[in-house]
Design a protein around this motif. Sequence first.
Motif, PDB file in Angstrom:
ATOM      1  N   UNK A 100     -23.511 -29.429  -4.318  1.00 59.79           N
ATOM      2  CA  UNK A 100     -24.553 -29.915  -5.238  1.00 59.79           C
ATOM      3  C   UNK A 100     -25.488 -28.820  -5.741  1.00 59.79           C
ATOM      4  N   UNK A 101     -25.939 -29.003  -6.981  1.00 57.65           N
ATOM      5  CA  UNK A 101     -26.878 -28.080  -7.623  1.00 57.65           C
ATOM      6  C   UNK A 101     -28.220 -28.802  -7.708  1.00 57.65           C
ATOM      7  N   UNK A 102     -29.268 -28.285  -7.060  1.00 58.12           N
ATOM      8  CA  UNK A 102     -30.567 -28.966  -7.088  1.00 58.12           C
ATOM      9  C   UNK A 102     -31.295 -28.760  -8.425  1.00 58.12           C
ATOM     10  N   UNK A 103     -30.745 -29.313  -9.483  1.00 58.70           N
ATOM     11  CA  UNK A 103     -31.253 -29.172 -10.845  1.00 58.70           C
ATOM     12  C   UNK A 103     -32.719 -29.564 -10.955  1.00 58.70           C
ATOM     13  N   UNK A 104     -33.141 -30.489 -10.095  1.00 57.73           N
ATOM     14  CA  UNK A 104     -34.511 -31.011 -10.173  1.00 57.73           C
ATOM     15  C   UNK A 104     -35.555 -29.954  -9.829  1.00 57.73           C
ATOM     16  N   UNK A 133     -21.527 -18.149 -17.711  1.00 54.65           N
ATOM     17  CA  UNK A 133     -22.963 -18.397 -17.784  1.00 54.65           C
ATOM     18  C   UNK A 133     -23.330 -19.625 -16.954  1.00 54.65           C
ATOM     19  N   UNK A 134     -22.610 -20.724 -17.163  1.00 52.26           N
ATOM     20  CA  UNK A 134     -22.891 -21.950 -16.420  1.00 52.26           C
ATOM     21  C   UNK A 134     -22.722 -21.724 -14.924  1.00 52.26           C
ATOM     22  N   UNK A 135     -21.667 -21.030 -14.522  1.00 47.44           N
ATOM     23  CA  UNK A 135     -21.437 -20.754 -13.097  1.00 47.44           C
ATOM     24  C   UNK A 135     -22.584 -19.927 -12.519  1.00 47.44           C
ATOM     25  N   UNK A 136     -23.063 -18.927 -13.264  1.00 47.68           N
ATOM     26  CA  UNK A 136     -24.176 -18.093 -12.790  1.00 47.68           C
ATOM     27  C   UNK A 136     -25.450 -18.919 -12.655  1.00 47.68           C
ATOM     28  N   UNK A 137     -25.693 -19.810 -13.609  1.00 51.01           N
ATOM     29  CA  UNK A 137     -26.868 -20.683 -13.540  1.00 51.01           C
ATOM     30  C   UNK A 137     -26.783 -21.555 -12.289  1.00 51.01           C
ATOM     31  N   UNK A 138     -25.643 -22.211 -12.087  1.00 53.99           N
ATOM     32  CA  UNK A 138     -25.505 -23.125 -10.955  1.00 53.99           C
ATOM     33  C   UNK A 138     -25.624 -22.383  -9.625  1.00 53.99           C
ATOM     34  N   UNK A 176     -31.368 -24.642 -19.543  1.00 53.33           N
ATOM     35  CA  UNK A 176     -31.621 -26.081 -19.622  1.00 53.33           C
ATOM     36  C   UNK A 176     -30.386 -26.849 -20.052  1.00 53.33           C
ATOM     37  N   UNK A 177     -29.671 -26.316 -21.030  1.00 54.87           N
ATOM     38  CA  UNK A 177     -28.452 -26.975 -21.492  1.00 54.87           C
ATOM     39  C   UNK A 177     -27.387 -26.989 -20.401  1.00 54.87           C
ATOM     40  N   UNK A 178     -27.252 -25.885 -19.679  1.00 58.20           N
ATOM     41  CA  UNK A 178     -26.265 -25.831 -18.589  1.00 58.20           C
ATOM     42  C   UNK A 178     -26.579 -26.913 -17.555  1.00 58.20           C
ATOM     43  N   UNK A 179     -27.857 -27.082 -17.237  1.00 55.01           N
ATOM     44  CA  UNK A 179     -28.238 -28.096 -16.255  1.00 55.01           C
ATOM     45  C   UNK A 179     -28.071 -29.505 -16.817  1.00 55.01           C
ATOM     46  N   UNK A 180     -28.281 -29.646 -18.119  1.00 52.41           N
ATOM     47  CA  UNK A 180     -28.112 -30.952 -18.762  1.00 52.41           C
ATOM     48  C   UNK A 180     -26.666 -31.422 -18.663  1.00 52.41           C
ATOM     49  N   UNK A 181     -25.734 -30.491 -18.765  1.00 50.42           N
ATOM     50  CA  UNK A 181     -24.317 -30.854 -18.753  1.00 50.42           C
ATOM     51  C   UNK A 181     -23.680 -30.789 -17.371  1.00 50.42           C
ATOM     52  N   UNK A 182     -24.504 -30.622 -16.355  1.00 48.71           N
ATOM     53  CA  UNK A 182     -24.020 -30.567 -14.984  1.00 48.71           C
ATOM     54  C   UNK A 182     -23.401 -31.902 -14.588  1.00 48.71           C
ATOM     55  N   UNK A 183     -22.201 -31.841 -14.079  1.00 49.50           N
ATOM     56  CA  UNK A 183     -21.520 -33.058 -13.646  1.00 49.50           C
ATOM     57  C   UNK A 183     -22.062 -33.508 -12.300  1.00 49.50           C
ATOM     58  N   UNK A 184     -22.308 -34.812 -12.137  1.00 51.61           N
ATOM     59  CA  UNK A 184     -22.779 -35.311 -10.844  1.00 51.61           C
ATOM     60  C   UNK A 184     -21.745 -35.101  -9.731  1.00 51.61           C
ATOM     61  N   UNK A 185     -20.496 -34.912 -10.110  1.00 58.83           N
ATOM     62  CA  UNK A 185     -19.426 -34.708  -9.135  1.00 58.83           C
ATOM     63  C   UNK A 185     -19.256 -33.241  -8.739  1.00 58.83           C
ATOM     64  N   UNK A 186     -20.164 -32.382  -9.171  1.00 62.63           N
ATOM     65  CA  UNK A 186     -20.053 -30.961  -8.864  1.00 62.63           C
ATOM     66  C   UNK A 186     -19.965 -30.757  -7.361  1.00 62.63           C
TER      67      UNK A 186
END
Length: 131
Positions: free
Chosen positions: A55-59, A6-11, A42-52
């Motif tokens: 990069x994932x443009x969560x903003x 799920x997290x991978x699909x979101x990212x 939202x939770x997946x993005x909240x737990x996104x590591x800055x070192x990913x």
Amino acid sequence: MDSAEFHAAVYDTVRRIPECRVTTYGHIAKLIGMPNYSRHVGQALKFLSPETNSPVPWHRVINSAGMISSRGPGTNGAQRQREALEAEGIEVTIGRSGDMKVDLGTWGWFPTRNEVASLDEAVEESSGDES
């Protein structure tokens, strides 16, 4: 789909949001085939590591009312999101109650699942054309 998938699909889907565009948590959930899981996005993005790596443009993901969601008292995540959006040229307005809002009619990105799949196919075809 387990949590890691799920997290991978979101990212992966969030990485597709074009610069200077935004979409909603709910739309990301629909695009990955889990339309009732917007809060989980939202939770997946909240737990996104800055070192990913990559990069994932969560903003670029906001709520369905076009507002930047609060991260809770004493946090600066909403302000950081506002600054990142404005750095891309996206207009963020401040309401009377201090809410930060983006006009989804102007800045919204809402492709269908088929359109996203078509993008995947076009990328695969172009990368396979190399001789």
